[in-house]
Design a protein around this motif. Structure first.
Motif, short mmCIF file in Angstrom:
data_model
loop_
_atom_site.label_atom_id
_atom_site.label_comp_id
_atom_site.label_asym_id
_atom_site.label_seq_id
_atom_site.Cartn_x
_atom_site.Cartn_y
_atom_site.Cartn_z
N TYR A 1 0.87 -1.24 0.00
CA TYR A 1 0.07 0.09 0.07
C TYR A 1 0.82 1.19 0.13
O TYR A 1 0.68 2.06 -0.64
CB TYR A 1 -0.99 0.12 1.30
CG TYR A 1 -1.88 -1.06 1.05
CD1 TYR A 1 -3.02 -1.12 0.36
CD2 TYR A 1 -1.72 -2.47 1.79
CE1 TYR A 1 -3.92 -2.23 0.60
CE2 TYR A 1 -2.34 -3.43 1.84
CZ TYR A 1 -3.77 -3.29 1.12
OH TYR A 1 -4.57 -4.34 1.04
N ASP A 2 1.97 1.35 0.84
CA ASP A 2 3.00 2.47 0.67
C ASP A 2 3.41 2.51 -0.71
O ASP A 2 3.68 3.54 -1.30
CB ASP A 2 3.96 1.97 1.75
CG ASP A 2 5.04 3.07 2.06
OD1 ASP A 2 4.61 4.45 1.82
OD2 ASP A 2 6.14 2.80 2.02
N ASP B 1 1.00 3.99 -3.06
CA ASP B 1 0.82 5.63 -2.68
C ASP B 1 2.01 6.41 -3.05
O ASP B 1 1.69 7.60 -3.63
CB ASP B 1 0.69 5.69 -0.94
CG ASP B 1 0.41 6.95 -0.69
OD1 ASP B 1 -0.55 7.61 -1.11
OD2 ASP B 1 1.36 7.38 0.28
N LYS C 1 1.75 9.40 -5.87
CA LYS C 1 2.28 10.69 -5.51
C LYS C 1 3.28 11.05 -6.63
O LYS C 1 3.20 12.12 -6.99
CB LYS C 1 2.98 10.68 -4.11
CG LYS C 1 1.78 10.96 -3.00
CD LYS C 1 2.35 10.91 -1.68
CE LYS C 1 1.05 10.93 -0.64
NZ LYS C 1 1.62 10.74 0.69
#
Length: 88
Positions: A55-56, A59, A63
């Motif tokens: 998930y990181d 993300d 970004k």
């Protein structure tokens, strides 16, 4: 010191490529960190040196994409006062 930095850069690039490749094969929910690591040619521990979890990774990639897109958009619209970027 520089050699380690280059290795980290290469590892992150390989992780991102492996992740994108896996996303073309199966849904996000079915992808495991161990699969990303294996496809990237790294150990799971190396993955966790750079990302908390998948998930990181997602993300951070989102970004980065948005920042690149914003930079391109601003460059193309620079000097064009007919479009107010702040309204979006």
């Amino acid at each position: 010191m520089m050699k380690q930095d280059l290795r980290s850069i290469r590892s992150v690039a390989n992780i991102k490529k492996a992740f994108v490749d896996l996303l073309q094969e199966k849904p996000f929910e079915k992808i495991k960190v161990s699969e990303i690591a294996r496809k990237a040619g790294i150990d799971r521990q190396t993955f966790y040196l750079h990302f908390v979890d998948k998930y990181d990774l997602l993300d951070k990639m989102n970004k980065e994409f948005l920042q690149v897109y914003k930079t391109i958009l601003v460059e193309r619209l620079e000097g064009d006062n007919s479009f107010a970027l702040e309204t979006y």
